[in-house]
Design a protein around this motif. Structure first.
Motif, PDB file in Angstrom:
ATOM      1  N   LEU A 262       0.823  -1.201   0.000  1.00 49.07           N
ATOM      2  CA  LEU A 262       0.000   0.000   0.000  1.00 49.07           C
ATOM      3  C   LEU A 262       0.866   1.262   0.000  1.00 49.07           C
ATOM      4  N   ALA A 263       0.571   2.142  -0.957  1.00 45.49           N
ATOM      5  CA  ALA A 263       1.226   3.440  -1.023  1.00 45.49           C
ATOM      6  C   ALA A 263       0.443   4.489  -0.261  1.00 45.49           C
ATOM      7  N   ALA A 264      -0.873   4.288  -0.131  1.00 50.71           N
ATOM      8  CA  ALA A 264      -1.736   5.275   0.514  1.00 50.71           C
ATOM      9  C   ALA A 264      -3.122   4.675   0.689  1.00 50.71           C
ATOM     10  N   ALA A 265      -3.945   5.386   1.462  1.00 50.14           N
ATOM     11  CA  ALA A 265      -5.368   5.076   1.571  1.00 50.14           C
ATOM     12  C   ALA A 265      -6.157   6.308   1.178  1.00 50.14           C
ATOM     13  N   VAL A 266      -7.321   6.083   0.580  1.00 52.75           N
ATOM     14  CA  VAL A 266      -8.157   7.185   0.096  1.00 52.75           C
ATOM     15  C   VAL A 266      -9.584   6.979   0.590  1.00 52.75           C
ATOM     16  N   PHE A 267     -10.134   7.970   1.282  1.00 54.66           N
ATOM     17  CA  PHE A 267     -11.548   7.965   1.606  1.00 54.66           C
ATOM     18  C   PHE A 267     -12.308   8.565   0.425  1.00 54.66           C
ATOM     19  N   VAL A 268     -13.128   7.756  -0.202  1.00 53.62           N
ATOM     20  CA  VAL A 268     -13.888   8.206  -1.362  1.00 53.62           C
ATOM     21  C   VAL A 268     -15.127   8.940  -0.856  1.00 53.62           C
ATOM     22  N   SER A 269     -15.264  10.188  -1.248  1.00 54.11           N
ATOM     23  CA  SER A 269     -16.373  11.014  -0.787  1.00 54.11           C
ATOM     24  C   SER A 269     -17.434  11.134  -1.875  1.00 54.11           C
ATOM     25  N   PRO A 270     -18.712  11.082  -1.513  1.00 51.35           N
ATOM     26  CA  PRO A 270     -19.768  11.293  -2.502  1.00 51.35           C
ATOM     27  C   PRO A 270     -19.947  12.764  -2.861  1.00 51.35           C
ATOM     28  N   ARG A 271     -19.270  13.665  -2.145  1.00 53.75           N
ATOM     29  CA  ARG A 271     -19.433  15.095  -2.389  1.00 53.75           C
ATOM     30  C   ARG A 271     -18.553  15.548  -3.552  1.00 53.75           C
ATOM     31  N   PRO A 272     -19.066  16.413  -4.407  1.00 50.54           N
ATOM     32  CA  PRO A 272     -18.255  16.911  -5.530  1.00 50.54           C
ATOM     33  C   PRO A 272     -17.216  17.915  -5.050  1.00 50.54           C
ATOM     34  N   ALA A 273     -16.118  17.973  -5.764  1.00 49.38           N
ATOM     35  CA  ALA A 273     -15.107  18.982  -5.467  1.00 49.38           C
ATOM     36  C   ALA A 273     -15.602  20.350  -5.924  1.00 49.38           C
ATOM     37  N   GLN A 311       1.442   2.745  10.317  1.00 48.65           N
ATOM     38  CA  GLN A 311       2.124   2.646   9.033  1.00 48.65           C
ATOM     39  C   GLN A 311       1.374   3.394   7.937  1.00 48.65           C
ATOM     40  N   LEU A 312       0.050   3.242   7.943  1.00 47.34           N
ATOM     41  CA  LEU A 312      -0.752   3.823   6.877  1.00 47.34           C
ATOM     42  C   LEU A 312      -0.780   5.345   6.958  1.00 47.34           C
ATOM     43  N   THR A 313      -0.922   5.895   8.149  1.00 41.74           N
ATOM     44  CA  THR A 313      -0.956   7.354   8.270  1.00 41.74           C
ATOM     45  C   THR A 313       0.395   7.964   7.916  1.00 41.74           C
ATOM     46  N   TRP A 314       1.455   7.239   8.162  1.00 44.91           N
ATOM     47  CA  TRP A 314       2.776   7.727   7.765  1.00 44.91           C
ATOM     48  C   TRP A 314       2.891   7.795   6.240  1.00 44.91           C
ATOM     49  N   ARG A 315       2.308   6.823   5.552  1.00 47.22           N
ATOM     50  CA  ARG A 315       2.384   6.823   4.081  1.00 47.22           C
ATOM     51  C   ARG A 315       1.406   7.820   3.455  1.00 47.22           C
ATOM     52  N   GLY A 316       0.264   8.027   4.120  1.00 43.50           N
ATOM     53  CA  GLY A 316      -0.661   9.031   3.624  1.00 43.50           C
ATOM     54  C   GLY A 316      -2.089   8.546   3.541  1.00 43.50           C
ATOM     55  N   VAL A 317      -3.006   9.283   4.160  1.00 41.78           N
ATOM     56  CA  VAL A 317      -4.440   9.016   4.076  1.00 41.78           C
ATOM     57  C   VAL A 317      -5.077  10.271   3.482  1.00 41.78           C
TER      58      VAL A 317
END
Length: 348
Positions: A262-273, A311-317
């Motif tokens: 894992l390089a990162a984790a992404v929270f997918v949001s239903p809200r538009p940018a 580990q994951l927060t160090w790599r990026g969320v």
């Protein structure tokens, strides 16, 4: 004196069926571990094959001894509900149980790396529930406990051995994003359940099916893909949501042939940018930890969770907002996989 029938002798001498011959055996590599499935029912092993056949053989360091899953097919239930009841879970004396009703249940011995799945003959008419809620319950739980994995509700795609973990509530768009990642050539690891070895962050899964809401097809331009998904079986989740279950194991799609780091984790949001803003934004460490705990209550109670989070927060969320088309979101994921996550993808 009349002699008892052979059936009576068998039932009396072996009331638990301990000496029943397993006529059919399957060996499969699943979630980094070796599994032996055995049954006297060819129909039950066909369901196992439909779930775990033709998958990439993921392996994890220190896989250990094989897991054993025995499957028994029983008689028809006297009363058959229109839909199978939900599974209730229990534990005691080192055993784990998942009980649908008196004729359909799973008993697991995680320490012994073995499980018993019992299904009534009429459950064969409900292959989705039998496969996912009984057989998968056994396989996923044994692998989690036996291989030291953190079980996550999420999806994962990647490239060249690196992966991005996709998280978010049901309906946030994880499956749609996984579909378009696949269409754009990213390797597909899993769409609903991901299992991570915390050190290093190696993610494995079962890349067999993609579950897509029919309305998500409006963003698919390829008519052949639309037709393929449109002809896939329609399944109904316990939530009532209906999705097409498209089988990915036909050679056309890039499936992850090994666990992804894992390089990162992404929270997918239903809200538009918002217009003119980046789709992808890194979360502060404290917020990332809070959201990981809130989104994964079961995993948060498992061994290895705290090290996984560290580990994951160090790599990026990150949080990923929606763009005007899912392809923009895929471009943001590709940037994470190439170590260039700066403002990629802009809201319309």
């Amino acid at each position: 004196m009349d002699l008892p029938s052979p059936h009576t002798v068998h039932a009396t001498a072996d009331p638990f069926g301990e000496r029943l011959a397993h006529r059919f055996v399957l060996h499969r590599q699943v979630l980094g571990g070796r599994f032996r499935f055995e049954s006297e029912s060819e129909a039950l092993l066909q369901l196992v094959e439909s779930a775990y056949g033709r998958l990439p053989g993921h392996r994890l360091p220190g896989g250990g001894a094989p897991f054993h899953v025995a499957l028994r097919l029983g008689a028809m239930r006297a009363v058959r509900p229109a839909a199978p009841p939900p599974v209730q879970v229990h534990s005691g004396a080192g055993l784990l149980c998942g009980v649908m009703d008196e004729c359909n249940y799973v008993t697991l011995d995680p320490h012994g790396r073995r499980a018993l799945v019992v299904a009534s003959r009429d459950m064969l008419a409900h292959p989705y529930h039998l496969r996912y809620e009984l057989i998968e319950f056994a396989v996923f739980t044994l692998a989690t406990r036996g291989l030291g994995l953190v079980p996550l509700h999420g999806a994962c795609v990647g490239r060249a051995g690196r992966g991005v973990l996709l998280l978010g509530e049901s309906g946030s768009g994880k499956s749609t994003l996984a579909l378009h990642s696949l269409l754009c050539g990213l390797d597909f690891l899993a769409e609903d359940a991901v299992f991570v070895r915390p050190d290093p962050l190696l993610a494995t899964g079962v890349p067999n099916f993609l579950h897509v809401r029919p309305e998500a097809l409006r963003f698919v331009d390829d008519m052949h893909v639309r037709d393929w998904i449109g002809r896939a079986p329609l399944i109904r989740r316990r939530s009532g949501v209906e999705k097409r279950e498209a089988d990915l194991r036909h050679g056309r799609w890039p499936l992850a042939d090994a666990p992804l780091e894992l390089a990162a984790a992404v929270f997918v949001s239903p809200r538009p940018a918002a217009a003119g803003t980046a789709l992808l934004a890194r979360l502060p460490a404290e917020e990332a930890v809070t959201r990981l705990f809130a989104s994964q209550p079961y995993a948060a109670g498992q061994p290895g969770w705290h090290h996984f989070v560290q580990q994951l927060t160090w790599r990026g969320v990150y949080e990923l907002r929606r763009g005007t088309h899912p392809r923009a979101s895929v471009e943001a994921l590709q940037a994470l996989l190439t170590d260039a996550p700066a403002a990629v993808g802009v809201g319309g």
